[in-house]
Design a protein around this motif. Sequence first.
Motif, PDB file in Angstrom:
ATOM      1  N   UNK A  83      -7.164   8.126  -2.502  1.00 42.19           N
ATOM      2  CA  UNK A  83      -6.237   7.332  -1.683  1.00 42.19           C
ATOM      3  C   UNK A  83      -5.469   6.413  -2.621  1.00 42.19           C
ATOM      4  N   UNK A  84      -4.156   6.477  -2.555  1.00 43.95           N
ATOM      5  CA  UNK A  84      -3.301   5.750  -3.483  1.00 43.95           C
ATOM      6  C   UNK A  84      -2.842   4.428  -2.868  1.00 43.95           C
ATOM      7  N   UNK A  98       0.229   9.701   1.967  1.00 46.07           N
ATOM      8  CA  UNK A  98      -0.296  10.438   0.830  1.00 46.07           C
ATOM      9  C   UNK A  98       0.000   9.734  -0.487  1.00 46.07           C
ATOM     10  N   UNK A  99      -0.641  10.187  -1.567  1.00 45.40           N
ATOM     11  CA  UNK A  99      -0.488   9.517  -2.866  1.00 45.40           C
ATOM     12  C   UNK A  99       0.870   9.796  -3.502  1.00 45.40           C
ATOM     13  N   UNK A 100       1.216   8.952  -4.465  1.00 39.75           N
ATOM     14  CA  UNK A 100       2.430   9.171  -5.240  1.00 39.75           C
ATOM     15  C   UNK A 100       2.323  10.471  -6.032  1.00 39.75           C
ATOM     16  N   UNK A 101       3.450  11.068  -6.266  1.00 38.62           N
ATOM     17  CA  UNK A 101       3.500  12.309  -7.027  1.00 38.62           C
ATOM     18  C   UNK A 101       2.903  12.083  -8.417  1.00 38.62           C
ATOM     19  N   UNK A 102       1.914  12.906  -8.774  1.00 40.92           N
ATOM     20  CA  UNK A 102       1.289  12.814 -10.081  1.00 40.92           C
ATOM     21  C   UNK A 102       0.145  11.834 -10.182  1.00 40.92           C
ATOM     22  N   UNK A 103      -0.152  11.102  -9.104  1.00 43.48           N
ATOM     23  CA  UNK A 103      -1.229  10.120  -9.154  1.00 43.48           C
ATOM     24  C   UNK A 103      -2.587  10.795  -9.346  1.00 43.48           C
ATOM     25  N   UNK A 160       0.813  -1.213   0.000  1.00 42.55           N
ATOM     26  CA  UNK A 160       0.000   0.000   0.000  1.00 42.55           C
ATOM     27  C   UNK A 160       0.848   1.264   0.000  1.00 42.55           C
ATOM     28  N   UNK A 161       2.070   1.184   0.517  1.00 43.10           N
ATOM     29  CA  UNK A 161       2.933   2.368   0.597  1.00 43.10           C
ATOM     30  C   UNK A 161       4.068   2.298  -0.423  1.00 43.10           C
ATOM     31  N   UNK A 162       3.914   1.436  -1.416  1.00 43.43           N
ATOM     32  CA  UNK A 162       4.958   1.251  -2.418  1.00 43.43           C
ATOM     33  C   UNK A 162       5.250   2.545  -3.164  1.00 43.43           C
ATOM     34  N   UNK A 163       6.485   2.729  -3.519  1.00 39.27           N
ATOM     35  CA  UNK A 163       6.984   3.788  -4.393  1.00 39.27           C
ATOM     36  C   UNK A 163       7.138   5.148  -3.718  1.00 39.27           C
TER      37      UNK A 163
END
Length: 426
Positions: free
Chosen positions: A313-314, A183-188, A118-121
């Motif tokens: 939610x990413x 928080x979400x990945x940048x640009x998601x 869930x917290x990948x990248x």
Amino acid sequence: MTIETLNSGLDTIWVVLTAAMIILMEGGFALLEAGFVRHKNNVNIIMKVFVDITIGALCFYLIGFAFMYGKDAWGIIGTSGFALLGDLSHIQLSISLDTFWLFQAAFVIAVISIVSGAVAERINFRAYILYAMIMTAVIYPIAGHWVWGGGWISQLGMLDFAGSAVIHALGGFSALAAAMFIGPRKGKFTPLGTSTIALPSNIPLASVGAFLLWFGWFGFNAGSTLSGTDARIGHIAIVTMLSAASGGAATLIYTLFRYKRSDAPAVINGSLAGLVGITAGCAFVSDQAAILIGAISGLLMLFATNWLESRRIDDPVGAFPVHAVSGVWGTIALGLFATEGGLFYGGGWDLLGVQVLGLIVLCVWGFGMTWLGLSLIRLWIPVRSTEEEEEMGLDISYHGVLAAYQEHEFIHYQDHYTDFSNKTAD
């Protein structure tokens, strides 16, 4: 040789083999998550899995097992058995304590791997190490004590044969808290509120990971008998197979008719959702109920995935839809379909009520303690990677020049202690 000695030997072999199958699931988690994320973060995924299986196992050995299975105090926590020392005579087993620990350690490694996806990248690698220690030493073991270690929820009569609630719902809501906290990945997500898609790096790799998880799940569920002579093993295995097949089939057919194509990631996660959904009730429900449980698990996974997108939610690998939502449904389904005590089998509302209460407690515990744990970690080090690290990729940012896919056969290497580049030939 007595019958008791022979049965104990068979049980030991069975539990060690099924524990090994569960540990092999870490390879499944690694391949699944690596296939679902971008190339520049593949090695970071693998390294987080190694954190789970190394540091997580040691934390569980030193602290977590005692909290989970030590002598009960007020129905809340275990108080003996740190590093497997002290009085653990209250644990009645047909196998050795070492064998039992190995099987339980395989479970705790799986719990933290749920959060990893869930917290990948975008999680800081050092922060992840600290969180893995908190999860494997405190969060999961205490919750496990409540249900499996003689704690207060088990005293109420909650059933969870192999962990739809204790492992998957708890781990899934912990994953949700972590994803929201970081928080979400940048640009998601764009400023306009729309969502973008980060294309998976390798769907065939992810599918192999799913097959390894599927294989390991037979050890996950059937191994929870802790006995190689238990007559329920065959039934547990078949309902595990049927629910996984049903979850995958439901998502395959739904996406085929809804979107005019059969979506590969959805089918992969649909099968996994079916496995999660049957984990609580695999020893208690019929074949037909398993098919229904699996199908509903797959469809709920799809709806939960869309809900996450709507809430911005990413969750790159679908950890919350697969584990939390399917785990919740599977635990409730046990209260409905258990052939002894289930609502639809004349058992009344008692079992179902306890299942729901236990679920609420475990989900709130996992979410709240994860939020608290990450908040404490943030006081010391950043929990999230920097924008530069995320843009470059966590493989290079946290693991040096090592990358999953190299474009060159050789690279310049400078030793930390000797600068060979300045040396000339004699």
